[in-house]
Design an enzyme around this catalytic site. Structure first.
Site, PDB file in Angstrom:
ATOM      1  N   ASP A 172     -48.528 -24.386  26.618  1.00  0.00           N
ATOM      2  CA  ASP A 172     -49.315 -23.156  26.518  1.00  0.00           C
ATOM      3  C   ASP A 172     -48.665 -21.973  27.227  1.00  0.00           C
ATOM      4  O   ASP A 172     -49.332 -20.992  27.561  1.00  0.00           O
ATOM      5  CB  ASP A 172     -50.735 -23.363  27.055  1.00  0.00           C
ATOM      6  CG  ASP A 172     -51.615 -24.122  26.069  1.00  0.00           C
ATOM      7  OD1 ASP A 172     -51.422 -23.939  24.857  1.00  0.00           O
ATOM      8  OD2 ASP A 172     -52.468 -24.907  26.516  1.00  0.00           O
ATOM      9  N   HIS A 205     -40.602 -35.749  30.974  1.00  0.00           N
ATOM     10  CA  HIS A 205     -41.995 -35.331  30.771  1.00  0.00           C
ATOM     11  C   HIS A 205     -42.642 -35.314  32.151  1.00  0.00           C
ATOM     12  O   HIS A 205     -42.756 -36.359  32.806  1.00  0.00           O
ATOM     13  CB  HIS A 205     -42.730 -36.302  29.849  1.00  0.00           C
ATOM     14  CG  HIS A 205     -44.209 -36.065  29.778  1.00  0.00           C
ATOM     15  ND1 HIS A 205     -44.762 -35.014  29.078  1.00  0.00           N
ATOM     16  CD2 HIS A 205     -45.257 -36.741  30.333  1.00  0.00           C
ATOM     17  CE1 HIS A 205     -46.083 -35.053  29.193  1.00  0.00           C
ATOM     18  NE2 HIS A 205     -46.407 -36.089  29.950  1.00  0.00           N
ATOM     19  N   SER A 254     -34.563 -23.811  38.612  1.00  0.00           N
ATOM     20  CA  SER A 254     -34.367 -23.854  37.156  1.00  0.00           C
ATOM     21  C   SER A 254     -33.815 -22.542  36.621  1.00  0.00           C
ATOM     22  O   SER A 254     -34.298 -22.008  35.619  1.00  0.00           O
ATOM     23  CB  SER A 254     -35.692 -24.186  36.464  1.00  0.00           C
ATOM     24  OG  SER A 254     -36.318 -25.296  37.047  1.00  0.00           O
TER      25      SER A 254
END
Length: 458
Positions: free
Chosen positions: A247, A195, A326
């Site tokens: 979001d 997180h 990533s």
């Protein structure tokens, strides 16, 4: 509570329960001081990016100049030092410890009109007052706890998950601020969850920068992920991850890697990667529905390895991601990710290990990648009005974009002596594309020279 957070909780409960049945790393702890380590990395890095066919540098003071007065290249040289301390864990059922790092960089050569390589910070960028500091640095750390072979860390961290990986491709490494949980309690199975709420980019000293998307150019409040890898056999392994950029999107990842031994000095390897991305919440990066995959096949015989790879983007948006590294796809290479809407790309690669010819530590690699975007990927306006990020976003104007890249990489690592592990690496890349490809990059010749010298102090 969303799916990713529930998965993180399940991972924590699972890891804790397996501790009762397995003797893990914590049982082998020698102590906070006794297991401590201190490693230094000295890095000297030079980058020259030469813009061809009329293109120019848009960074530093160049943006404040007329187009015909801007520099046609970026060139910087710097010296960096990475110091990383990792304590051991205190003894007992639950051990605690700390990690700390100090990174520093010194400008050896740069200029207000030559900056923009990502090596050094720029203050007042894209204005007449742009400046490149003579030096910069940062310190950070993390608290950690361990139960059996399950570790929990909180602080400034480096990550390597396929859906959230910090990069180390310039002078100083990137870090992310948050929580990270990893477990190796089950033999052959590695699990992790995270997180994260803030980011420190490669040319920044701010540990509280916003997380940011690479292509839609929007800030991300939080990023959560959970996943892991499992070795089914010695030759077959799989990975599975899921993540949520708040979001923005849910992003899922899967990998399968299969090795086939053919003879004593011959083998085949197949590596498959796939991402599925779907927008969620406020859709701050626009509406995203994207499946991107790659398949690479490599044949190794003695010192030689030959690789062919195909990569494909299915969707009306580029494959986008958060974090510098990533993107675990075969055709994401030195300059380009080959990730335009609808893009199909092919790669041919050759690797040579010269240890077989009496020069251990010397390796050579060259690859050529060519790709073309879809001719009907969507009717995007060039200024990117259909997506957040506006004109600086690379979401617009990709229809029928075509480009190719040629890379050459030579590296030598000293094998013994007082300078053992000192490495010299030269990387050259050439990128060319049609007019639509300018939404990705303009035509570029790039050269990098990297000297790394690692030292183990403790």
């Amino acid at each position: 509570m969303n799916l990713v957070k529930l998965s993180c909780l399940a991972l924590a409960i699972s890891a804790a329960s397996t501790q009762l049945a397995l003797a893990g790393d914590q049982q082998e702890s020698k102590g906070f001081v006794e297991d401590s380590s201190l490693n230094l990395l000295n890095r000297n890095l030079y980058i020259n990016r030469d813009f061809r066919n009329g293109a120019s540098n848009s960074q530093g003071t160049n943006r404040a100049k007329p187009a015909d007065e801007r520099n046609g290249y970026r060139e910087e040289w710097a010296q960096g030092l990475h110091a990383q301390f990792a304590s051991g864990y205190t003894q007992g059922t639950v051990g605690v410890g700390v990690d700390a790092h100090a990174f520093g960089g010194i400008k050896l050569d740069s200029g207000r009109g030559r900056t923009g390589t990502g090596l050094l910070p720029i203050s007042n960028n894209k204005t007449a007052d742009a400046e490149v500091p003579d030096s910069y640095g940062e310190v950070g750390g993390a608290l950690k706890a361990r139960l059996s072979s399950t570790e929990l860390k909180w602080g400034e961290l480096r990550t390597g998950a396929p859906v959230f990986a910090t990069a180390d491709s310039r002078l100083l490494p990137e870090t992310a601020t948050g929580l990270h949980l990893s477990s190796g309690d089950i033999s052959g199975l590695s699990l992790e969850a995270g997180h994260f709420t803030a980011y420190n980019f490669r040319d920044s000293t701010n540990s509280d920068d916003n997380l940011h998307t690479n292509y839609s150019d929007t800030d991300v409040r939080t990023l959560d992920f959970v996943g892991g890898s499992y070795g089914i056999t010695d030759d077959l392994s799989v990975m599975l991850y899921t993540s949520e950029a708040e979001d923005h999107w849910y992003q899922h990842y899967a990998n399968a890697n299969y090795h086939i031994g053919l003879a004593e000095d011959q083998s085949l390897n197949f590596d498959f990667n796939v991402y599925r991305t779907d927008s969620t919440g406020e859709e701050l990066a626009g509406e995203v529905s994207n499946t991107t995959w790659s398949l690479a096949a490599a044949y190794k015989i003695g010192a030689h390895k030959f690789t062919l790879a195909h990569q494909q983007v299915n969707g009306d948006t580029p494959f986008d991601y958060v974090g510098g590294d990533s993107i675990f796809l075969a055709n994401a290479v030195q300059i380009s990710d080959f990730n335009a809407p609808g893009m199909k790309s092919l790669q041919a690669r050759y690797d040579l290990d010269l240890a077989t010819f009496g020069v251990p530590g010397l390796t050579f690699m060259t690859r050529y990648v060519t790709g073309q975007g879809s001719e009907d990927a969507g009717d995007y306006s060039v200024d990117g009005d259909n997506f957040a990020g506006g004109g600086d976003s690379t979401y617009g104007g990709y229809n029928n974009a075509k480009w190719h890249e040629l890379d050459v990489d030579v590296k030598y690592v000293l094998q013994d002596g007082p300078a053992k592990d000192l490495s010299f690496r030269a990387r050259a890349a050439t990128y060319r594309g049609n007019s639509e490809a300018s939404n990705d990059y303009s035509d570029i010749n790039e050269f990098r020279l990297i000297v790394d010298y690692p030292l183990s102090i403790l």
